[in-house]
Motif scaffolding. Structure first.
Motif, PDB file in Angstrom:
ATOM      1  N   ASN A   1       3.847  -1.527   4.477  1.00 37.27           N
ATOM      2  CA  ASN A   1       2.645  -1.287   3.644  1.00 37.27           C
ATOM      3  C   ASN A   1       2.620  -0.099   2.743  1.00 37.27           C
ATOM      4  O   ASN A   1       2.066  -0.423   1.584  1.00 37.27           O
ATOM      5  CB  ASN A   1       1.466  -0.515   4.845  1.00 37.27           C
ATOM      6  CG  ASN A   1       1.025  -1.868   5.869  1.00 37.27           C
ATOM      7  OD1 ASN A   1       1.007  -2.952   5.245  1.00 37.27           O
ATOM      8  ND2 ASN A   1       0.488  -1.498   6.943  1.00 37.27           N
ATOM      9  N   PHE A   2       3.746   0.771   2.770  1.00 38.43           N
ATOM     10  CA  PHE A   2       3.747   1.820   1.900  1.00 38.43           C
ATOM     11  C   PHE A   2       4.185   1.219   0.502  1.00 38.43           C
ATOM     12  O   PHE A   2       3.898   1.579  -0.468  1.00 38.43           O
ATOM     13  CB  PHE A   2       4.749   3.095   2.231  1.00 38.43           C
ATOM     14  CG  PHE A   2       5.994   2.835   2.394  1.00 38.43           C
ATOM     15  CD1 PHE A   2       7.038   3.095   1.333  1.00 38.43           C
ATOM     16  CD2 PHE A   2       6.639   2.011   3.544  1.00 38.43           C
ATOM     17  CE1 PHE A   2       8.415   2.844   1.389  1.00 38.43           C
ATOM     18  CE2 PHE A   2       7.906   1.985   3.781  1.00 38.43           C
ATOM     19  CZ  PHE A   2       8.905   2.254   2.493  1.00 38.43           C
ATOM     20  N   GLU A   3       5.170   0.331   0.674  1.00 35.60           N
ATOM     21  CA  GLU A   3       5.783  -0.541  -0.726  1.00 35.60           C
ATOM     22  C   GLU A   3       4.572  -1.190  -1.231  1.00 35.60           C
ATOM     23  O   GLU A   3       4.481  -1.239  -2.499  1.00 35.60           O
ATOM     24  CB  GLU A   3       6.724  -1.434  -0.279  1.00 35.60           C
ATOM     25  CG  GLU A   3       7.919  -0.967   0.262  1.00 35.60           C
ATOM     26  CD  GLU A   3       8.927  -1.979   0.635  1.00 35.60           C
ATOM     27  OE1 GLU A   3      10.130  -1.890   0.440  1.00 35.60           O
ATOM     28  OE2 GLU A   3       8.491  -2.844   1.352  1.00 35.60           O
ATOM     29  N   ILE A   4       3.523  -2.030  -0.478  1.00 34.94           N
ATOM     30  CA  ILE A   4       2.444  -2.626  -1.135  1.00 34.94           C
ATOM     31  C   ILE A   4       1.453  -1.700  -1.689  1.00 34.94           C
ATOM     32  O   ILE A   4       0.911  -1.815  -2.662  1.00 34.94           O
ATOM     33  CB  ILE A   4       1.773  -3.444  -0.085  1.00 34.94           C
ATOM     34  CG1 ILE A   4       2.701  -4.582   0.584  1.00 34.94           C
ATOM     35  CG2 ILE A   4       0.522  -4.039  -0.404  1.00 34.94           C
ATOM     36  CD1 ILE A   4       2.396  -5.215   1.707  1.00 34.94           C
ATOM     37  N   GLN A   5       1.146  -0.540  -1.352  1.00 32.55           N
ATOM     38  CA  GLN A   5       0.276   0.680  -1.771  1.00 32.55           C
ATOM     39  C   GLN A   5       0.943   1.320  -3.084  1.00 32.55           C
ATOM     40  O   GLN A   5       0.406   1.285  -4.110  1.00 32.55           O
ATOM     41  CB  GLN A   5       0.171   1.631  -0.763  1.00 32.55           C
ATOM     42  CG  GLN A   5      -0.973   2.937  -1.093  1.00 32.55           C
ATOM     43  CD  GLN A   5      -2.319   2.025  -1.570  1.00 32.55           C
ATOM     44  OE1 GLN A   5      -2.673   1.134  -1.011  1.00 32.55           O
ATOM     45  NE2 GLN A   5      -2.894   2.410  -2.597  1.00 32.55           N
ATOM     46  N   GLN A   6       2.405   1.309  -3.057  1.00 33.46           N
ATOM     47  CA  GLN A   6       2.950   1.933  -4.248  1.00 33.46           C
ATOM     48  C   GLN A   6       3.053   0.718  -5.486  1.00 33.46           C
ATOM     49  O   GLN A   6       2.670   1.224  -6.473  1.00 33.46           O
ATOM     50  CB  GLN A   6       4.462   2.280  -3.995  1.00 33.46           C
ATOM     51  CG  GLN A   6       5.076   2.918  -4.873  1.00 33.46           C
ATOM     52  CD  GLN A   6       4.689   4.391  -5.582  1.00 33.46           C
ATOM     53  OE1 GLN A   6       4.390   5.039  -4.797  1.00 33.46           O
ATOM     54  NE2 GLN A   6       4.288   4.297  -6.849  1.00 33.46           N
ATOM     55  N   ARG A   7       3.330  -0.357  -5.052  1.00 33.96           N
ATOM     56  CA  ARG A   7       2.995  -1.552  -5.963  1.00 33.96           C
ATOM     57  C   ARG A   7       1.554  -1.502  -6.853  1.00 33.96           C
ATOM     58  O   ARG A   7       1.499  -1.447  -7.943  1.00 33.96           O
ATOM     59  CB  ARG A   7       3.219  -2.668  -5.478  1.00 33.96           C
ATOM     60  CG  ARG A   7       3.168  -4.042  -6.330  1.00 33.96           C
ATOM     61  CD  ARG A   7       3.620  -5.347  -6.113  1.00 33.96           C
ATOM     62  NE  ARG A   7       2.453  -5.391  -4.619  1.00 33.96           N
ATOM     63  CZ  ARG A   7       2.912  -6.550  -3.660  1.00 33.96           C
ATOM     64  NH1 ARG A   7       3.999  -7.043  -3.860  1.00 33.96           N
ATOM     65  NH2 ARG A   7       1.954  -6.625  -2.877  1.00 33.96           N
ATOM     66  N   LYS A   8       0.680  -1.068  -5.939  1.00 38.77           N
ATOM     67  CA  LYS A   8      -0.730  -1.258  -6.342  1.00 38.77           C
ATOM     68  C   LYS A   8      -1.037   0.022  -7.441  1.00 38.77           C
ATOM     69  O   LYS A   8      -1.561  -0.324  -8.280  1.00 38.77           O
ATOM     70  CB  LYS A   8      -1.902  -1.116  -5.328  1.00 38.77           C
ATOM     71  CG  LYS A   8      -3.152  -1.157  -5.635  1.00 38.77           C
ATOM     72  CD  LYS A   8      -4.264  -1.235  -4.303  1.00 38.77           C
ATOM     73  CE  LYS A   8      -5.448  -1.076  -5.009  1.00 38.77           C
ATOM     74  NZ  LYS A   8      -6.457  -0.917  -4.139  1.00 38.77           N
ATOM     75  N   THR A   9      -0.517   1.179  -6.931  1.00 37.34           N
ATOM     76  CA  THR A   9      -0.468   2.258  -7.814  1.00 37.34           C
ATOM     77  C   THR A   9       0.317   2.079  -9.270  1.00 37.34           C
ATOM     78  O   THR A   9      -0.057   2.518 -10.295  1.00 37.34           O
ATOM     79  CB  THR A   9       0.075   3.456  -7.075  1.00 37.34           C
ATOM     80  OG1 THR A   9      -0.466   3.712  -5.778  1.00 37.34           O
ATOM     81  CG2 THR A   9      -0.041   4.937  -8.036  1.00 37.34           C
TER      82      THR A   9
ATOM     83  N   GLU B   1      -1.641  -0.265 -11.592  1.00 36.71           N
ATOM     84  CA  GLU B   1      -2.752   0.638 -12.056  1.00 36.71           C
ATOM     85  C   GLU B   1      -2.153   1.423 -13.216  1.00 36.71           C
ATOM     86  O   GLU B   1      -3.055   1.313 -14.351  1.00 36.71           O
ATOM     87  CB  GLU B   1      -3.515   1.214 -11.090  1.00 36.71           C
ATOM     88  CG  GLU B   1      -4.122   0.525 -10.212  1.00 36.71           C
ATOM     89  CD  GLU B   1      -4.825   1.359  -8.937  1.00 36.71           C
ATOM     90  OE1 GLU B   1      -4.798   2.476  -9.155  1.00 36.71           O
ATOM     91  OE2 GLU B   1      -5.410   0.765  -8.238  1.00 36.71           O
TER      92      GLU B   1
ATOM     93  N   ASN C   1       1.528 -10.458  -5.061  1.00 36.91           N
ATOM     94  CA  ASN C   1       2.327 -10.526  -3.804  1.00 36.91           C
ATOM     95  C   ASN C   1       3.818 -11.116  -4.173  1.00 36.91           C
ATOM     96  O   ASN C   1       4.623 -11.107  -3.277  1.00 36.91           O
ATOM     97  CB  ASN C   1       1.838 -11.635  -2.703  1.00 36.91           C
ATOM     98  CG  ASN C   1       1.687 -13.061  -3.330  1.00 36.91           C
ATOM     99  OD1 ASN C   1       1.562 -13.213  -4.533  1.00 36.91           O
ATOM    100  ND2 ASN C   1       1.767 -13.721  -2.314  1.00 36.91           N
TER     101      ASN C   1
ATOM    102  N   SER D   1      -7.491  -9.194  -8.691  1.00 44.07           N
ATOM    103  CA  SER D   1      -7.390  -8.727  -6.994  1.00 44.07           C
ATOM    104  C   SER D   1      -5.822  -9.559  -6.653  1.00 44.07           C
ATOM    105  O   SER D   1      -5.275  -9.100  -5.544  1.00 44.07           O
ATOM    106  CB  SER D   1      -8.324  -9.197  -6.208  1.00 44.07           C
ATOM    107  OG  SER D   1      -8.551 -10.659  -6.321  1.00 44.07           O
TER     108      SER D   1
END
Length: 93
Positions: free
Chosen positions: A27-35, A38, A87, A73
């Motif tokens: 999950n932290f990798e997915i959140q970092q990718r989102k950041t 942006e 993804n 999204s």
């Protein structure tokens, strides 16, 4: 990380086939990718800076250096409407 990824021209990204599966496990990798997405969008639109995008299609890993023009999204938008599913992205630097 670059050893497992082949350089591809941004014009060739549109001809690739992308599976539905997520390439990141944590999950932290997915959140970092989102950041990172942006940040890439902001730098692309304001400064026209190119980012290195590490991603995976149905056969292997690729890296493309290009400007990110949009983020939805579920995909990023490059020049000429070329898209990469979020993804399937490993990292953006």
């Amino acid at each position: 990380m670059t050893a497992n990824f082949q350089i591809i021209d941004k014009e060739d990204v549109g001809s690739l086939s992308f599976p539905q599966e997520e390439v990141l496990q944590e999950n932290f990798e997915i959140q970092q990718r989102k950041t990172d997405l942006e940040r890439a969008l902001t730098l692309g639109n304001l400064e026209h800076l190119k980012m290195k995008i590490y991603f995976e299609d149905d056969s292997c890993g690729h890296v493309v250096e290009t400007t990110v023009w949009g983020v939805t999204s579920d995909r990023i938008i490059l020049k000429q409407g070329t898209v990469i599913p979020i993804n399937r992205i490993h990292k953006i630097i």
